[in-house]
Design a protein around this motif. Structure first.
Motif, PDB file in Angstrom:
ATOM      1  N   UNK A 397       0.808  -1.210   0.000  1.00  0.00           N
ATOM      2  CA  UNK A 397       0.000   0.000   0.000  1.00  0.00           C
ATOM      3  C   UNK A 397       0.841   1.259   0.000  1.00  0.00           C
ATOM      4  N   UNK A 398       1.947   1.239   0.707  1.00  0.00           N
ATOM      5  CA  UNK A 398       2.828   2.404   0.740  1.00  0.00           C
ATOM      6  C   UNK A 398       3.432   2.665  -0.637  1.00  0.00           C
ATOM      7  N   UNK A 399       3.801   1.590  -1.334  1.00  0.00           N
ATOM      8  CA  UNK A 399       4.372   1.750  -2.673  1.00  0.00           C
ATOM      9  C   UNK A 399       3.302   2.214  -3.658  1.00  0.00           C
ATOM     10  N   UNK A 400       2.083   1.725  -3.504  1.00  0.00           N
ATOM     11  CA  UNK A 400       0.999   2.182  -4.380  1.00  0.00           C
ATOM     12  C   UNK A 400       0.743   3.677  -4.198  1.00  0.00           C
ATOM     13  N   UNK A 401       0.816   4.150  -2.975  1.00  0.00           N
ATOM     14  CA  UNK A 401       0.630   5.591  -2.750  1.00  0.00           C
ATOM     15  C   UNK A 401       1.752   6.381  -3.424  1.00  0.00           C
ATOM     16  N   UNK A 402       2.954   5.878  -3.388  1.00  0.00           N
ATOM     17  CA  UNK A 402       4.078   6.529  -4.060  1.00  0.00           C
ATOM     18  C   UNK A 402       3.776   6.756  -5.530  1.00  0.00           C
ATOM     19  N   UNK A 403       3.151   5.774  -6.203  1.00  0.00           N
ATOM     20  CA  UNK A 403       2.909   5.887  -7.644  1.00  0.00           C
ATOM     21  C   UNK A 403       1.933   7.009  -7.979  1.00  0.00           C
ATOM     22  N   UNK A 404       1.197   7.500  -6.984  1.00  0.00           N
ATOM     23  CA  UNK A 404       0.202   8.546  -7.214  1.00  0.00           C
ATOM     24  C   UNK A 404       0.757   9.951  -7.027  1.00  0.00           C
ATOM     25  N   UNK A 405       2.054  10.064  -6.764  1.00  0.00           N
ATOM     26  CA  UNK A 405       2.633  11.377  -6.476  1.00  0.00           C
ATOM     27  C   UNK A 405       3.378  12.000  -7.650  1.00  0.00           C
ATOM     28  N   UNK A 406       3.366  11.360  -8.821  1.00  0.00           N
ATOM     29  CA  UNK A 406       4.086  11.914  -9.976  1.00  0.00           C
ATOM     30  C   UNK A 406       3.254  12.960 -10.715  1.00  0.00           C
ATOM     31  N   UNK A 407       2.049  12.589 -11.107  1.00  0.00           N
ATOM     32  CA  UNK A 407       1.215  13.506 -11.892  1.00  0.00           C
ATOM     33  C   UNK A 407       0.963  14.837 -11.201  1.00  0.00           C
ATOM     34  N   UNK A 408       0.769  14.891  -9.874  1.00  0.00           N
ATOM     35  CA  UNK A 408       0.517  16.189  -9.236  1.00  0.00           C
ATOM     36  C   UNK A 408       1.617  17.215  -9.465  1.00  0.00           C
ATOM     37  N   UNK A 409       2.836  16.770  -9.754  1.00  0.00           N
ATOM     38  CA  UNK A 409       3.932  17.723  -9.961  1.00  0.00           C
ATOM     39  C   UNK A 409       3.737  18.568 -11.216  1.00  0.00           C
ATOM     40  N   UNK A 410       2.879  18.137 -12.113  1.00  0.00           N
ATOM     41  CA  UNK A 410       2.654  18.907 -13.339  1.00  0.00           C
ATOM     42  C   UNK A 410       2.111  20.290 -13.015  1.00  0.00           C
TER      43      UNK A 410
END
Length: 458
Positions: A397-410
């Motif tokens: 679950x912690x790694x899955x949350x990590x994958x959701x933090x890339x797009x917001x940087x746009x």
């Protein structure tokens, strides 16, 4: 035979699918070897077999074998030796038998070599005092036993020879040492004895040189621009004499290059002590070898010396070790490397804000020296780089949350962030590597001739 021509048409699972056919058609071979396995490959195959008991072998081989059927009809004496069996040699043999029968090659016998899979006997081995300690750390296997998914010993050439002597035209193995795929046919055809250490060493050197396919015929060569047409690179052929001396060449008219440099580079590839290269069959001394260019794309190898093999097999063990994901973004504009590193830090900071401090993380700035570590790039700062952030943690679950933090940087990072349209990076299970040794006396390699649904064990 006074000499034997062995060509290797595959250096790993994923190698060029046309290479085996082209080599068999133009190489004037006695034997074609196909090498598919690496430590990572065995882990993948083990997981596949857990999901489907009929899987667990290199599926590409069946496609290659189907393409080879016309060649096998026109060259009835050509034999194939491959480790495509992976975690399921009998399953691979069953599918191969069907292919050969449909192609009118029902008379070609299939030999199967297994006995390398230690997983079913792992607890018995541990109880009998075989610690299977990690060769790097010394830790006992009991520390991670519950997470082990595969354990395979590197068998040698002897069971391959047994299959050939039984009449097999196609030999399918599980995990054997790469060089043994070549040594087996050489011992069988040239009549070498199992204590003729110098000849066994020479055959193992030949196997080591051709095991990675085009890597010794111009691929990965430091002077690769001097190679002729790598797009049509020829795969290697070892022509081995009864006295143990041999030549490396490639099919005439093919691309690439065979010279002292290409052979020397491969000779030292993945070698620890070159004076004591350990195989299940012999301890080979690579420092005794002489390389001589004797013609265009021909290198003569002579002088190989060998000593007795050790009394242990190397064992490749794979175990579950958490979860990982790796995501990328393209960062461009002024100060691109600094912006990329700042973006990576933002991703990890936002995870900590959410209460997730991941066990391992790595921020890389590709294009600004992340790969060529320690090398000063003598050029202007790059206008664009690729940010790659990788994490590993026991919690999926912690790694899955990590994958959701890339797009917001746009929209919540610095200007010049793009490359987010491929979706969130996948979460993958980590399969870690545990190298060990086991006494040769603890297991018995098995050989059978596969005939439809019946097998005859030797």
């Amino acid at each position: 035979m006074d000499r034997i021509r062995i060509g290797n048409g595959c250096g790993f699972w994923g190698d060029n699918l046309d290479a085996p056919v082209l080599l068999a058609e133009h190489g004037r071979l006695d034997y074609l070897t196909l090498e598919y396995l690496a430590e990572l490959t065995m882990s993948i195959l083990a997981i596949q077999k857990q999901r489907d008991p009929q899987a667990g072998y290199a599926g590409d081989f069946l496609e290659v074998l189907e393409q080879l059927c016309p060649v096998l009809r026109s060259q009835p004496r050509l034999r194939i030796v491959t480790n495509a069996g992976g975690m399921n040699p009998l399953g691979c043999a069953a599918k191969s038998r069907q292919l050969l029968d449909r192609a009118g090659l029902a008379d070609r016998l299939i030999g199967v070599v297994d006995g390398d899979d230690l997983l079913p006997d792992l607890d018995r081995l541990l109880a009998a005092g075989h610690a299977l300690a990690n060769l790097d750390t010394g830790a006992p296997l009991s520390a991670i036993r519950a997470r082990v998914v595969s354990a395979n010993a590197y068998l040698g050439a002897q069971p391959i020879v047994a299959a050939l002597r039984a009449g097999a035209s196609l030999v399918i193995t599980g995990r054997v040492a790469d060089a043994s795929l070549t040594l087996g046919p050489a011992v069988h055809e040239l009549g070498w004895s199992w204590d003729d250490w110098d000849r066994l060493s020479s055959g193992s050197v030949a196997g080591h040189l051709i095991e990675c396919g085009a890597q010794c015929t111009g691929g990965l060569w430091c002077n690769w621009t001097e190679a002729a047409n790598l797009g049509n690179v020829g795969y290697p052929i070892a022509e081995i004499e009864r006295d143990g001396n041999f030549r490396i060449t490639k099919p005439p008219g093919s691309g690439g290059a065979v010279n002292r440099e290409t052979i020397a580079e491969q000779l030292l590839y993945e070698v620890g002590d070159p004076a004591a290269y350990l195989t299940p069959d012999v301890t080979a001394d690579f420092t005794s070898v002489t390389l001589t260019e004797t013609g265009s794309d021909i290198v003569q190898i002579s002088g190989a010396r060998g000593r007795p093999a050790t009394d242990t097999y190397k064992v490749s063990i794979a175990y579950r070790d958490g979860f990982t994901a790796s995501g990328t973004l393209v960062i461009l504009g002024p100060g691109a490397p600094a912006k990329a590193r700042a973006c990576g830090a933002m991703i990890l900071e936002r995870l900590r804000r959410a209460g997730l401090d991941l066990e391992q993380s790595n921020i890389e700035c590709l294009g600004a020296g992340a790969v060529v570590l320690g090398v000063v790039l003598a050029r202007a700062e790059p206008p664009e780089v690729v940010l790659r952030v990788t994490v590993r943690d026991p919690r999926r679950g912690a790694v899955e949350r990590f994958t959701k933090e890339f797009a917001p940087l746009v929209t919540s990072g610095p200007p010049g962030v793009t490359g987010y349209t491929t979706g969130r990076p996948p979460v993958r299970e980590v399969i870690a590597y545990w190298p060990a040794l086991v006494a040769k006396s603890a297991l018995i390699p098995r050989v059978c001739l596969y005939n439809k649904q019946e097998t005859n064990r030797e």
